[in-house]
Scaffold this active site. Structure first.
Site, PDB file in Angstrom:
ATOM      1  N   THR A  40       1.936   5.654   7.127  1.00 13.98           N
ATOM      2  CA  THR A  40       0.984   5.438   6.008  1.00 13.98           C
ATOM      3  C   THR A  40      -0.580   5.589   6.584  1.00 13.98           C
ATOM      4  O   THR A  40      -1.369   6.153   6.259  1.00 13.98           O
ATOM      5  CB  THR A  40       1.068   4.173   5.630  1.00 13.98           C
ATOM      6  OG1 THR A  40       2.507   4.069   5.019  1.00 13.98           O
ATOM      7  CG2 THR A  40       0.311   3.986   4.155  1.00 13.98           C
ATOM      8  N   HIS A  43      -1.460   9.255   7.014  1.00 12.06           N
ATOM      9  CA  HIS A  43      -1.806   9.873   5.882  1.00 12.06           C
ATOM     10  C   HIS A  43      -3.339   9.371   5.412  1.00 12.06           C
ATOM     11  O   HIS A  43      -4.039  10.153   5.093  1.00 12.06           O
ATOM     12  CB  HIS A  43      -0.947   9.065   4.793  1.00 12.06           C
ATOM     13  CG  HIS A  43       0.356   9.815   4.559  1.00 12.06           C
ATOM     14  ND1 HIS A  43       0.647  11.037   4.187  1.00 12.06           N
ATOM     15  CD2 HIS A  43       1.732   9.371   4.917  1.00 12.06           C
ATOM     16  CE1 HIS A  43       1.852  11.519   4.421  1.00 12.06           C
ATOM     17  NE2 HIS A  43       2.608  10.191   4.544  1.00 12.06           N
ATOM     18  N   HIS A  63      -1.354  -2.540   8.827  1.00 12.00           N
ATOM     19  CA  HIS A  63      -0.322  -3.485   8.260  1.00 12.00           C
ATOM     20  C   HIS A  63       0.695  -3.948   9.188  1.00 12.00           C
ATOM     21  O   HIS A  63       1.740  -4.585   8.735  1.00 12.00           O
ATOM     22  CB  HIS A  63       0.191  -3.075   7.023  1.00 12.00           C
ATOM     23  CG  HIS A  63       0.821  -1.643   6.886  1.00 12.00           C
ATOM     24  ND1 HIS A  63       0.020  -0.476   6.745  1.00 12.00           N
ATOM     25  CD2 HIS A  63       2.205  -1.456   7.045  1.00 12.00           C
ATOM     26  CE1 HIS A  63       1.304   0.499   6.802  1.00 12.00           C
ATOM     27  NE2 HIS A  63       2.461  -0.105   6.969  1.00 12.00           N
ATOM     28  N   CYS A  96       5.460 -12.341 -12.610  1.00 14.86           N
ATOM     29  CA  CYS A  96       6.428 -11.320 -13.236  1.00 14.86           C
ATOM     30  C   CYS A  96       7.763 -11.950 -13.165  1.00 14.86           C
ATOM     31  O   CYS A  96       8.021 -12.789 -12.675  1.00 14.86           O
ATOM     32  CB  CYS A  96       6.030  -9.820 -12.672  1.00 14.86           C
ATOM     33  SG  CYS A  96       6.883  -9.733 -10.979  1.00 14.86           S
ATOM     34  N   GLY A 263      12.899   7.587   2.218  1.00 14.26           N
ATOM     35  CA  GLY A 263      11.900   8.629   2.356  1.00 14.26           C
ATOM     36  C   GLY A 263      11.098   8.840   1.069  1.00 14.26           C
ATOM     37  O   GLY A 263      11.845   8.904  -0.182  1.00 14.26           O
ATOM     38  N   ILE A 264       9.793   9.462   1.127  1.00 15.07           N
ATOM     39  CA  ILE A 264       9.017   9.554   0.013  1.00 15.07           C
ATOM     40  C   ILE A 264       8.968  10.927  -0.383  1.00 15.07           C
ATOM     41  O   ILE A 264       8.235  11.612   0.541  1.00 15.07           O
ATOM     42  CB  ILE A 264       7.740   8.702   0.055  1.00 15.07           C
ATOM     43  CG1 ILE A 264       7.947   7.306   0.124  1.00 15.07           C
ATOM     44  CG2 ILE A 264       6.801   9.245  -1.362  1.00 15.07           C
ATOM     45  CD1 ILE A 264       6.789   6.454   0.194  1.00 15.07           C
TER      46      ILE A 264
END
Ligand code: NAD
Ligand code: ZN
Length: 341
Positions: A40, A43, A63, A96, A263-264
């Protein structure tokens, strides 16, 4: 304090002097010792389309980390100054239905450290104490610094029973390789991992994969024949985000097989749905880690002898951050750690 910031809306990351963050009543302040570079972060570094839509500029990113608690908020219980911690980078809303039902990893209002709010490429990080995880003394700083991606691997791999099963992992990135090691450790029979990157396939071999297959020049069905697998894989872990890899997995699964998708892929990935329907496959999407079952399991897996240390291939001081990003971007690495101490 020193921090690595996404200062400009263009390729790169910059060392800045940022204000030391202030904690609220329910927060802890962590002095960072080590941070690791995530896909990330790459990216965000390259400022791709997703980053442009998601990351407010300027922002301190990162992170994956380990550090020491140096301040605790007035309402915080269970943490003290001096505790060595890493932490869950997904901040959940607490109100939530899933949060109230104890399924916090499925919170629909999740906010990400180093994505939506300041992250761990910094001398100090503010974290809600709820998100912190104390690291047992017998686990090294290096390994603790990669608990976030290790947690992706563990959460995905432990989604289904692996004992005695034949497991296919597509994508030998750091997460796929760690998942292969986990699958072997918990008793899978054959663990076959695929990629197109020889450096990473080699690392997967070192970390216990039965076979690491370069799908650019080797056929998965030949490997299955060689292993005497006449029926197909029982469990699939998709960890590449590459449509052709997922389609190949669907073909290689046995009837009744189970697939976990980490995986995205591009949003509009097409697949042969007949594979899913006529084989009766079960497909589960994975986001993040379970809070905090995955964290306890990570510690226990390491304490019961799982060795993921070869995944850390490079370490740099924070002042050499550019080298770190370069090596991570080259594909010739496992996890890359930046040292603050
Ligand atoms: P990575 O990009 O380092 O690894 C992906 C690997 O897939 C690379 O080694 C690449 O060479 C390989 N690959 C490319 N083409 C392939 C093919 N045809 N067949 C097999 N492999 C192929 O990523 P990572 O950090 O290990 O993460 C793995 C995936 O999980 C990424 O897609 C990442 O975006 C995603 N991810 C998802 C979550 C989540 O919560 N769902 C969290 C972290 C990462
Ligand atoms: Zn919630």
């Amino acid at each position: 304090m020193k921090a690595l910031s996404k200062l400009h809306p263009e390729k790169g990351i910059w060392m800045v002097d940022a204000p030391t963050p202030e904690i609220g009543h329910n927060d802890i302040l962590i002095k960072i010792r080590k941070t690791a570079i995530c896909g990330t972060d790459m990216h965000i570094y390259h400022w791709d389309e997703w980053s442009q839509k998601t990351i407010p500029v300027p922002m301190v990113v990162g992170h994956e980390y380990v550090g020491e608690v140096v301040q605790v908020g007035a309402e915080v219980k269970g943490f003290a100054i001096g505790d060595r911690v890493s932490g869950e980078g997904h901040l959940v809303c607490g109100h939530c239905r899933n949060c109230r039902g104890g399924r916090t990893h499925l919170c629909r209002n999740t906010v990400g450290i180093g994505v939506n709010r300041p992250g761990s490429f910094a001398e100090y990080l503010v974290l809600p104490a709820f998100n912190a995880f104390k690291i047992p003394d017998d686990i090294s700083d290096e390994l603790a610094a990669v608990f976030d991606p290790f947690g992706n691997a563990v959460h995905t791999a432990l989604s289904f029973d692996l004992v005695g099963e034949d497991v296919l992992i597509t994508g030998a990135g750091p997460i796929g390789i760690m998942a292969a090691a986990v699958a072997k450790h918990v008793g899978a029979r054959h663990v076959v991992i695929t990629d197109v990157n020889e450096y990473r396939l080699d690392l997967a071999r070192k970390m216990g994969a039965t076979r690491a297959v370069n799908v650019a020049n080797e056929n998965l069905s030949d490997v299955m024949n060689e292993l005497g697998m006449t029926e197909g894989f029982d469990v699939g872990l998709e960890m590449s985000g590459v449509p052709s890899a997922f389609n190949g997995m669907l073909e290689a699964m046995n009837h009744g097989g189970k697939i976990a998708l980490l995986g995205i892929p591009p949003g509009d990935m097409g697949i042969d749905w007949n594979q899913v329907i006529f084989k009766g496959l079960i497909i589960k999407g994975i986001y993040g880690r379970e809070m905090f079952e995955t964290w306890y399991k990570m510690a226990s897996l390491l304490q019961s002898g799982l060795d993921i240390s070869p995944i850390i291939t490079h370490q740099f001081s924070i002042d050499e951050f550019q080298q770190g990003f370069d090596v991570m971007g080259s594909g010739q690495s496992g996890k890359v750690i930046l040292n603050w101490d």
